[in-house]
Motif scaffolding. Structure first.
Motif, PDB file in Angstrom:
ATOM      1  N   ASP A  90       0.825  -1.220   0.000  1.00  0.00           N
ATOM      2  CA  ASP A  90       0.000   0.000   0.000  1.00  0.00           C
ATOM      3  C   ASP A  90       0.857   1.268   0.000  1.00  0.00           C
ATOM      4  N   GLN A  91       2.180   1.097  -0.186  1.00  0.00           N
ATOM      5  CA  GLN A  91       3.054   2.270  -0.233  1.00  0.00           C
ATOM      6  C   GLN A  91       3.291   2.683  -1.687  1.00  0.00           C
ATOM      7  N   THR A  92       2.967   3.935  -2.014  1.00  0.00           N
ATOM      8  CA  THR A  92       3.223   4.428  -3.370  1.00  0.00           C
ATOM      9  C   THR A  92       4.599   5.080  -3.404  1.00  0.00           C
ATOM     10  N   VAL A  93       5.503   4.529  -4.199  1.00  0.00           N
ATOM     11  CA  VAL A  93       6.872   5.048  -4.245  1.00  0.00           C
ATOM     12  C   VAL A  93       7.030   6.056  -5.389  1.00  0.00           C
ATOM     13  N   ILE A  94       6.345   5.767  -6.502  1.00  0.00           N
ATOM     14  CA  ILE A  94       6.362   6.692  -7.642  1.00  0.00           C
ATOM     15  C   ILE A  94       4.910   6.941  -8.036  1.00  0.00           C
ATOM     16  N   ASN A  95       4.542   8.224  -8.093  1.00  0.00           N
ATOM     17  CA  ASN A  95       3.136   8.545  -8.294  1.00  0.00           C
ATOM     18  C   ASN A  95       2.964   9.475  -9.489  1.00  0.00           C
ATOM     19  N   GLY A  96       2.986   8.913 -10.691  1.00  0.00           N
ATOM     20  CA  GLY A  96       2.763   9.733 -11.882  1.00  0.00           C
ATOM     21  C   GLY A  96       4.021  10.446 -12.337  1.00  0.00           C
ATOM     22  N   LEU A  97       4.971   9.681 -12.830  1.00  0.00           N
ATOM     23  CA  LEU A  97       6.252  10.256 -13.258  1.00  0.00           C
ATOM     24  C   LEU A  97       6.381  10.124 -14.775  1.00  0.00           C
ATOM     25  N   SER A  98       6.817  11.209 -15.419  1.00  0.00           N
ATOM     26  CA  SER A  98       6.982  11.195 -16.881  1.00  0.00           C
ATOM     27  C   SER A  98       8.364  11.688 -17.281  1.00  0.00           C
ATOM     28  N   ILE A  99       8.980  10.977 -18.226  1.00  0.00           N
ATOM     29  CA  ILE A  99      10.264  11.413 -18.796  1.00  0.00           C
ATOM     30  C   ILE A  99      10.303  10.938 -20.249  1.00  0.00           C
ATOM     31  N   ASP A 100      10.852  11.771 -21.125  1.00  0.00           N
ATOM     32  CA  ASP A 100      11.086  11.346 -22.505  1.00  0.00           C
ATOM     33  C   ASP A 100      12.576  11.273 -22.756  1.00  0.00           C
ATOM     34  N   ILE A 101      13.066  10.087 -23.079  1.00  0.00           N
ATOM     35  CA  ILE A 101      14.489   9.875 -23.315  1.00  0.00           C
ATOM     36  C   ILE A 101      14.698   9.706 -24.817  1.00  0.00           C
ATOM     37  N   LYS A 102      15.661  10.459 -25.344  1.00  0.00           N
ATOM     38  CA  LYS A 102      15.840  10.491 -26.801  1.00  0.00           C
ATOM     39  C   LYS A 102      16.692   9.323 -27.293  1.00  0.00           C
ATOM     40  N   PRO A 103      16.518   8.956 -28.555  1.00  0.00           N
ATOM     41  CA  PRO A 103      17.315   7.869 -29.126  1.00  0.00           C
ATOM     42  C   PRO A 103      18.820   8.146 -29.001  1.00  0.00           C
ATOM     43  N   GLY A 104      19.548   7.160 -28.508  1.00  0.00           N
ATOM     44  CA  GLY A 104      21.004   7.267 -28.447  1.00  0.00           C
ATOM     45  C   GLY A 104      21.545   8.076 -27.277  1.00  0.00           C
ATOM     46  N   GLU A 105      20.650   8.578 -26.462  1.00  0.00           N
ATOM     47  CA  GLU A 105      21.062   9.460 -25.381  1.00  0.00           C
ATOM     48  C   GLU A 105      21.610   8.682 -24.174  1.00  0.00           C
ATOM     49  N   LEU A 106      22.584   9.267 -23.486  1.00  0.00           N
ATOM     50  CA  LEU A 106      22.974   8.741 -22.171  1.00  0.00           C
ATOM     51  C   LEU A 106      22.257   9.605 -21.131  1.00  0.00           C
ATOM     52  N   PHE A 107      21.213   9.022 -20.583  1.00  0.00           N
ATOM     53  CA  PHE A 107      20.305   9.771 -19.713  1.00  0.00           C
ATOM     54  C   PHE A 107      20.480   9.276 -18.280  1.00  0.00           C
ATOM     55  N   THR A 108      20.695  10.201 -17.353  1.00  0.00           N
ATOM     56  CA  THR A 108      20.976   9.795 -15.973  1.00  0.00           C
ATOM     57  C   THR A 108      19.841  10.150 -15.028  1.00  0.00           C
ATOM     58  N   LEU A 109      19.497   9.177 -14.160  1.00  0.00           N
ATOM     59  CA  LEU A 109      18.602   9.450 -13.039  1.00  0.00           C
ATOM     60  C   LEU A 109      19.489   9.718 -11.833  1.00  0.00           C
ATOM     61  N   LEU A 110      19.397  10.927 -11.300  1.00  0.00           N
ATOM     62  CA  LEU A 110      20.255  11.348 -10.193  1.00  0.00           C
ATOM     63  C   LEU A 110      19.385  11.734  -9.014  1.00  0.00           C
ATOM     64  N   GLY A 111      19.695  11.194  -7.847  1.00  0.00           N
ATOM     65  CA  GLY A 111      18.922  11.602  -6.675  1.00  0.00           C
ATOM     66  C   GLY A 111      19.432  10.892  -5.442  1.00  0.00           C
ATOM     67  N   PRO A 112      18.993  11.345  -4.262  1.00  0.00           N
ATOM     68  CA  PRO A 112      19.482  10.761  -3.016  1.00  0.00           C
ATOM     69  C   PRO A 112      18.999   9.329  -2.831  1.00  0.00           C
ATOM     70  N   SER A 113      19.614   8.635  -1.901  1.00  0.00           N
ATOM     71  CA  SER A 113      19.257   7.258  -1.599  1.00  0.00           C
ATOM     72  C   SER A 113      17.767   7.148  -1.267  1.00  0.00           C
ATOM     73  N   GLY A 114      17.119   6.154  -1.845  1.00  0.00           N
ATOM     74  CA  GLY A 114      15.711   5.907  -1.534  1.00  0.00           C
ATOM     75  C   GLY A 114      14.726   6.729  -2.344  1.00  0.00           C
ATOM     76  N   CYS A 115      15.200   7.512  -3.335  1.00  0.00           N
ATOM     77  CA  CYS A 115      14.277   8.385  -4.061  1.00  0.00           C
ATOM     78  C   CYS A 115      13.531   7.637  -5.169  1.00  0.00           C
ATOM     79  N   GLY A 116      13.952   6.406  -5.481  1.00  0.00           N
ATOM     80  CA  GLY A 116      13.195   5.623  -6.468  1.00  0.00           C
ATOM     81  C   GLY A 116      13.917   5.353  -7.772  1.00  0.00           C
TER      82      GLY A 116
END
Ligand SMILES: Nc1ncnc2c1ncn2[C@@H]1O[C@H](COP(=O)(O)OP(=O)(O)OP(=O)(O)O)[C@@H](O)[C@H]1O
Ligand SMILES: [Mg+2]
Length: 369
Positions: A16-42
């Motif tokens: 019953d714990q929602t960790v991600i609630n409606g997240l959107s990202i568009d990653i382009k072809p060939g891109e090196l895309f990084t998810l950066l954030g503190p520990s536990g952010c998802g």
């Protein structure tokens, strides 16, 4: 032939714990895309949703415009590199790399030539017959990377791939990863909580906090124009000081402490007269001197580093700030010395004290004087 990844309003629940609630990202072809954030952010949670280790409770993930939510892992054709390499200890380098190809019903010569190619790309040809326990951490990581790429995946996912390596090797390997990724051109999602690594390696970065994307942009954009205080503090060093907005006809000023006022040109109309704002000043955006107007403070510490000198200054209100002064300026200011700081207001970022959103107007030139 690189693919785009579109993450549309996705939801992740664990029980019953929602960790991600409606997240959107568009990653382009060939891109090196990084998810950066503190520990536990998802970050890992989102990566596992892309590859298919995690179910998706809402929204859609599209690869090449096709929804993959219910496609099994084995059919998604993605490669993943983990923090702990996860290479097989009982197989030599070549067999480790070839493992994923065996299930692909490729003929023997194709398998051999792919392995030979990838050994060159990741530069471990000399070790192809070695067992993993005779390899350094960096070499093992190259094997893991080669094994992920050799299957020609549509998407490459990397979850903190360098965190088990020592500092020097981390820098070497992040350069290697960037080069290899550019060479093979696979759309790559890279996860780290190390902001410097993210800046060094990425085409674009999404800064996450508590399952929410704070900002997406190129490394330089995030560093120079963070859209909120969280991003400003998470990327690089930010000294946050308070100031008061003063509007005189068409001009806007920031009133700092000790009667020091400086004009600012690119501030939003939302910064109303007399409002208190938070000013985020990078260490390079101060000018330190013993003979000028400015915010008063005392040098607590100085560190001469050759190309520049770092000062740790305590302001009169007790706030401690870091200042970097380029080496061309002569004397090093001694510890215990009273100084004053000017602020380069054409460079700083300003945030609303309530919602911590940026009050800088994009695209407005701010050349004061
Ligand atoms: N299998 C699970 N069951 C329940 N909660 C989970 C599970 N996996 C992760 N979580 C929770 O979801 C949140 C996000 O975890 P996640 O592993 O995605 O974070 P992260 O950003 O990768 O952190 P780190 O930098 O420490 O690896 C955390 O609060 C975590 O406790
Ligand atoms: Mg993680």
């Amino acid at each position: 032939m690189s693919v785009a990844i579109n993450i549309e309003d996705v939801v992740k629940r664990y029980g019953d714990q929602t960790v991600i609630n409606g997240l959107s990202i568009d990653i382009k072809p060939g891109e090196l895309f990084t998810l950066l954030g503190p520990s536990g952010c998802g970050k890992t949670t989102l990566l596992r949703m892309i590859i298919g280790f995690n179910s998706i409770e809402g929204g859609a993930i599209k690869i090449d415009d096709k929804v993959v939510n219910n496609i099994p892992i084995s059919k998604r054709n993605m490669g993943m590199v983990f923090q702990n390499y996860a290479i097989f200890p009982h197989m030599n380098v070549k067999d480790n790399i070839g493992f994923g190809l065996k299930n692909k019903k490729l003929d023997k010569s194709e398998i051999e030539s792919r392995i030979a190619d990838i050994l060159k790309v990741v530069q471990i040809e000399d070790f192809k017959n070695r067992m993993p326990d005779k390899l350094s951490g960096g070499q093992q990581q190259r094997v893991a990377l080669a094994r992920a790429i050799v299957i020609h995946p549509k998407v490459l996912l990397m979850d903190e791939p360098l965190s088990n390596l020592d500092a020097k090797l981390r820098i070497e390997m992040r350069n290697a990863i960037k080069n290899i990724q550019q060479q093979v051109g696979i759309t790559t999602v890279y996860v780290t909580h190390d902001q410097e690594e993210a800046l060094a390696i990425s085409d674009r970065i999404a800064v996450m906090n508590k399952g929410i994307i704070q900002q997406v942009g190129k490394p330089k954009e995030l560093y120079e124009r963070p859209s909120n205080l969280f991003v400003s503090k998470f990327i690089g060093t930010s000294n946050v000081i308070k100031a008061k907005v003063e509007r005189k006809s068409d001009d806007v000023y920031l009133q700092f402490s000790d009667g020091y006022t400086e004009q600012i040109r690119n501030i939003s109309d939302r910064a109303t007269n007399n409002a208190t704002v938070l000013v985020s000043v990078r260490p390079h955006e101060f000018i330190i001197s013993t003979d000028q107007d400015g915010i008063k403070g005392i040098v607590q510490n100085n560190m001469f580093l050759g190309v520049n000198t770092h000062y740790f200054v305590e302001l009169e209100d007790g706030n401690k700030v870091e200042v970097i002064q380029d080496a061309e300026v002569a004397e090093i200011i001694p510890e215990g010395q009273s100084i004053s700081l000017k602020v380069k207001t054409n460079r700083v970022n300003v945030f609303d004290v309530e919602n911590e959103e940026s009050l800088i107007e994009e695209g407005v030139a701010n050349e004061v004087g």
